[in-house]
Enzyme design. Structure first.
Site, PDB file in Angstrom:
ATOM      1  CB  THR A 122     -23.177 -25.056 -19.448  1.00 55.51           C
ATOM      2  OG1 THR A 122     -22.372 -25.185 -18.177  1.00 55.51           O
ATOM      3  CG2 THR A 122     -22.766 -23.328 -19.283  1.00 55.51           C
ATOM      4  CG  PHE A 153     -22.507 -26.568 -10.836  1.00 53.53           C
ATOM      5  CD1 PHE A 153     -22.086 -25.376 -10.426  1.00 53.53           C
ATOM      6  CD2 PHE A 153     -23.234 -27.611 -10.285  1.00 53.53           C
ATOM      7  CE1 PHE A 153     -23.207 -24.643 -10.546  1.00 53.53           C
ATOM      8  CE2 PHE A 153     -24.716 -26.576 -10.173  1.00 53.53           C
ATOM      9  CZ  PHE A 153     -24.546 -24.954 -10.460  1.00 53.53           C
ATOM     10  CG  ASN A 209     -18.533 -22.269 -14.439  1.00 51.52           C
ATOM     11  OD1 ASN A 209     -18.705 -22.848 -13.316  1.00 51.52           O
ATOM     12  ND2 ASN A 209     -18.930 -23.024 -15.590  1.00 51.52           N
ATOM     13  N   GLY A 254      -1.480 -17.102 -11.309  1.00 57.50           N
ATOM     14  CA  GLY A 254      -1.108 -17.338 -11.615  1.00 57.50           C
ATOM     15  C   GLY A 254      -1.396 -17.239 -13.616  1.00 57.50           C
ATOM     16  CB  CYS A 261     -15.875 -24.946 -17.392  1.00 59.18           C
ATOM     17  SG  CYS A 261     -16.971 -26.137 -18.056  1.00 59.18           S
TER      18      CYS A 261
END
Ligand code: NAD
Length: 405
Positions: A122, A153, A209, A254, A261
């Site tokens: 990336t 991905f 992302n 949460g 990433c």
């Protein structure tokens, strides 16, 4: 079938190499980490990833997959070289491209024929162009080098499955012929392919992302409000998620996102925005919300002990940043352990896969029997029943809404 080399045998490089060999290509994976290569040569994966070992063994056995520390050896027969080295976050928020630059030099100094370089790492917009410049500057043979952006991905914990069943393969190439060649490489996977140019391909990865990270932070803000006004956020997430325009995935409230990433990729696109006079306000907010989730959780534990955890035995279930992986990078567990220890708490932790931290013990029972309270930090499936059972007898701070209340 083609001859391929993969630079970097981390989560992405190793899985890519193994899957490409499984579909018939001849693959040589190269890494500079001696221990990793030793382990890989003996047929053992240095990372925990369901299904990886079997696939690896099978293709080593068929002589389609090999490992080396020598770039020369790896590139000897290769017509395609993948770059899958790390792009960790630097101080400024921008990705540290030193591994990428080194990999580019390694290619330039060791290839012996025309080569297509496929960038899986990336990387920010423009990096593929930079890789081309570096390679051309250091080339020592008369070879033609093309660069293709092919961002990855896969999800850790589902990496093999995701590679065989990806939603799409993004191929960013400046030349149609070269793009066709990479499409051909992936053809046996029979997956949807989207063709674009290199810069757009680089951006697709960050935009995707960051969107998922925003979705997580969004539901976390909703969760905090739900708690204040007496609403079940899980019902809200289900109700929202049934709308196909929204979808239920990534609406799990949460402790927020972690891993190698989302944290660094959101920082990277935020940095790119600042650098280009285009602040990424939503993404910057998602980053803040994500960190606040960990702080709020810690504060709940501290409140329970009236802000004094000195000598308190606190048990942690789950260390990895999410289930089915051994990856601890940016895991909320690390922040919680550090903060609790700093305040004098005695922390014991159990994770089904992560075993090497000083606070690790051998069993869930040991954590439960010796702790005053339990912090559920990673939602490993095997914790579900145990946590339900113990929550009748002891205080459990459920960081992953496993108890559904
Ligand atoms: P990683 O840190 O697990 O592995 C990188 C490997 O590259 C290491 O083993 C390192 O020793 C090796 N390496 C570094 N420089 C090298 C060189 N010059 N020659 C040979 N080997 C070298 O990284 P990762 O998690 O696999 O991520 C790789 C890239 O893929 C990153 O850019 C990441 O953002 C991206 N990505 C990761 C995931 C994921 O889930 N981990 C998913 C999608 C994309």
């Amino acid at each position: 079938m083609m001859n391929v080399a993969v630079i970097g045998t981390g989560y992405v490089g190793l899985v890519t190499g193994v899957v490409l060999s499984e579909i018939g290509h001849t693959v040589t994976c190269i890494d500079i980490d001696e221990n990793k290569v030793k382990s890989l040569k003996s047929g053992k994966s240095p990372i925990y990833e369901p299904g990886l070992d079997d696939l690896m063994m099978r293709n080593i056995g068929k002589n389609r997959l090999s490992f080396t520390m020598s770039h020369k050896e790896a590139f000897k027969e290769a017509e395609i070289v993948f770059i899958a080295v790390g792009t960790p976050q630097s101080e400024s928020g921008a990705p540290d491209l030193s591994y990428i630059k080194q990999a580019a030099k390694d290619i330039a100094l060791n290839i012996i024929r025309d080569t297509i370089v496929v960038v899986k790492s990336t990387v920010p917009v423009g990096t593929n162009d930079l890789i081309k410049t570096i390679i051309e500057k250091h080339l020592i043979v008369n070879a033609c080098v093309d660069i293709v952006s092919n961002p990855e991905f896969l999800r850790e914990g589902f990496a093999i499955h995701d590679t065989f069943h990806a939603d799409r393969i993004v191929i960013g190439a400046e030349s149609e012929v070269i793009g066709d060649k990479i499409e051909q490489l992936y053809k046996p996977l029979k997956l949807p392919i989207i063709r674009t140019n290199r810069r757009s391909a680089e951006m697709i990865k960050y935009a995707a992302n960051a969107f998922l990270a925003v979705k997580i932070s969004y539901i976390n803000e909703i969760a905090n409000l739900c708690e204040k006004v007496g609403v079940s956020v899980l019902d809200v997430a289900d109700g929202m998620g049934m709308d196909h325009r929204i979808g239920r995935a990534f609406l799990n409230p949460g402790l927020g996102y972690g891993g190698s990433c989302f944290p660094k990729d959101t920082e990277a696109i935020a940095y790119l925005g600042r650098e280009n006079g285009n602040p990424m306000t939503i993404i910057e907010s998602a980053i803040k919300v994500n960190f606040r989730q960990q702080q709020l959780f810690l504060q709940k534990v501290l409140d329970y002990f009236n802000d004094d955890v000195i000598g308190k035995a606190i048990g942690i279930l789950g260390l990895a940043f999410k289930p089915n992986t051994d990856d601890l990078r940016e895991a909320p567990s690390i922040y919680l352990i550090e903060e609790l220890k700093k305040r004098g708490a005695l922390v014991k932790a159990y994770d089904p896969v992560v075993k090497h931290l000083p606070c690790c013990v051998d069993s869930v029972n040991e954590v439960i029997e010796t702790s005053e309270v339990i912090l559920l930090v990673t939602e490993w499936n095997e914790f579900k029943e145990i946590v339900k059972e113990i929550s009748n007898e002891m205080v459990v701070f459920d960081g992953r809404y496993m108890l559904k209340k």
